[in-house]
Design a protein around this motif. Structure first.
Motif, mmCIF file in Angstrom:
data_model
loop_
_atom_site.group_PDB
_atom_site.id
_atom_site.type_symbol
_atom_site.label_atom_id
_atom_site.label_comp_id
_atom_site.label_asym_id
_atom_site.label_seq_id
_atom_site.Cartn_x
_atom_site.Cartn_y
_atom_site.Cartn_z
ATOM 1 N N ARG A 66 0.868 -1.264 -0.090
ATOM 2 C CA ARG A 66 -0.119 -0.013 0.019
ATOM 3 C C ARG A 66 0.669 1.320 -0.160
ATOM 4 N N CYS A 67 0.423 2.353 -0.790
ATOM 5 C CA CYS A 67 1.126 3.430 -0.811
ATOM 6 C C CYS A 67 0.025 4.421 -0.629
ATOM 7 N N SER A 68 -0.343 4.835 0.449
ATOM 8 C CA SER A 68 -1.259 5.847 0.834
ATOM 9 C C SER A 68 -1.330 7.292 0.177
ATOM 10 N N ASP A 69 0.037 7.815 0.185
ATOM 11 C CA ASP A 69 0.238 9.154 -0.376
ATOM 12 C C ASP A 69 -0.154 9.185 -1.731
ATOM 13 N N ILE A 70 0.096 8.109 -2.668
ATOM 14 C CA ILE A 70 -0.427 8.306 -4.160
ATOM 15 C C ILE A 70 -1.832 8.746 -4.394
ATOM 16 N N ASP A 71 -2.551 8.295 -3.518
ATOM 17 C CA ASP A 71 -4.109 8.724 -3.752
ATOM 18 C C ASP A 71 -4.447 10.174 -3.590
ATOM 19 N N TYR A 72 -3.498 10.868 -2.913
ATOM 20 C CA TYR A 72 -3.692 12.412 -2.641
ATOM 21 C C TYR A 72 -2.741 13.357 -3.424
ATOM 22 N N SER A 73 -1.837 12.703 -3.849
ATOM 23 C CA SER A 73 -0.789 13.476 -4.555
ATOM 24 C C SER A 73 -1.061 14.083 -5.904
ATOM 25 N N PRO A 74 -0.866 15.168 -6.309
ATOM 26 C CA PRO A 74 -1.221 15.704 -7.567
ATOM 27 C C PRO A 74 -0.058 15.376 -8.685
ATOM 28 N N ALA A 75 1.046 14.678 -8.281
ATOM 29 C CA ALA A 75 1.812 14.248 -9.340
ATOM 30 C C ALA A 75 2.516 12.964 -8.882
ATOM 31 N N LEU A 76 3.201 12.266 -9.897
ATOM 32 C CA LEU A 76 3.829 11.013 -9.756
ATOM 33 C C LEU A 76 4.898 10.821 -10.505
ATOM 34 N N LEU A 77 5.906 10.195 -9.846
ATOM 35 C CA LEU A 77 7.268 9.883 -10.494
ATOM 36 C C LEU A 77 7.471 8.601 -10.676
ATOM 37 N N VAL A 78 7.969 8.194 -11.657
ATOM 38 C CA VAL A 78 8.141 6.872 -11.913
ATOM 39 C C VAL A 78 9.869 6.416 -12.253
ATOM 40 N N TYR A 79 10.312 5.309 -11.283
ATOM 41 C CA TYR A 79 11.578 5.126 -11.372
ATOM 42 C C TYR A 79 11.629 3.754 -12.021
#
Length: 164
Positions: free
Chosen positions: A79-92
């Motif tokens: 689970r990654c709870s901060d992803i649901d509310y983040s305005p942006a996403l980074l991909v490694y």
């Protein structure tokens, strides 16, 4: 005082009804049933693509789009709870323009030290994409996607990052 307590209770109850948001375990169950029902087959790698946008479905599932007609359901290892509310996403991604289950991860700009590993990648048709979003989160919106390529796996900061 009695009226104030009743009013506050009533307002809280109405606010709870107005959100229409399912809890994450229920959303994850809907997604897993969708995977089974639609007989989605996991891919190990997606190559030669440009990241376009993303939609968070739950704290463990998201949809990444590479074009208006190409989307992928991504399951995270945990689970990654901060992803649901983040305005942006980074991909490694270890390999440029490639996304690999088991090796690559996603994270938010606010929490770049905590990477959420990608467990599975499922290709979705346009109809499946729309159906899944409607079933899980009808008010979900696409968010801009950021990409980060790291050459050194042990580096704490991404070496490059671009907003799309």
């Amino acid at each position: 005082m009695k009226h104030v307590v009743i009013l506050v209770t009533l307002l809280l109850a109405l606010a709870g009804c107005a959100t229409h948001r399912l809890p994450d375990p229920e959303r994850s169950a809907i997604i897993e049933k969708f995977i089974t029902t639609e007989q989605l087959e996991a891919r190990n790698t997606i190559s030669a693509f440009d990241l376009d946008s993303w939609t968070s479905l739950s704290d463990q599932y998201l949809i990444i789009r590479t074009s208006p007609f190409r989307s992928y359901l991504v399951k995270l290892t945990m689970r990654c709870s901060d992803i649901d509310y983040s305005p942006a996403l980074l991909v490694y991604s270890r390999i440029p323009n490639t996304l690999s289950a088991g090796f690559d991860s996603v994270f938010t700009p606010d929490n770049h030290r905590f990477k959420c590993n990608i467990s599975r990648i499922y290709p979705l048709s346009k109809a499946q994409n729309k159906s899944l979003i409607t079933a899980v989160s009808p008010k979900a919106e696409d968010k801009p996607l950021q990409s980060a390529q790291e050459e050194n796996m042990n580096a704490s900061e991404p070496s490059t990052s671009k907003d799309l």
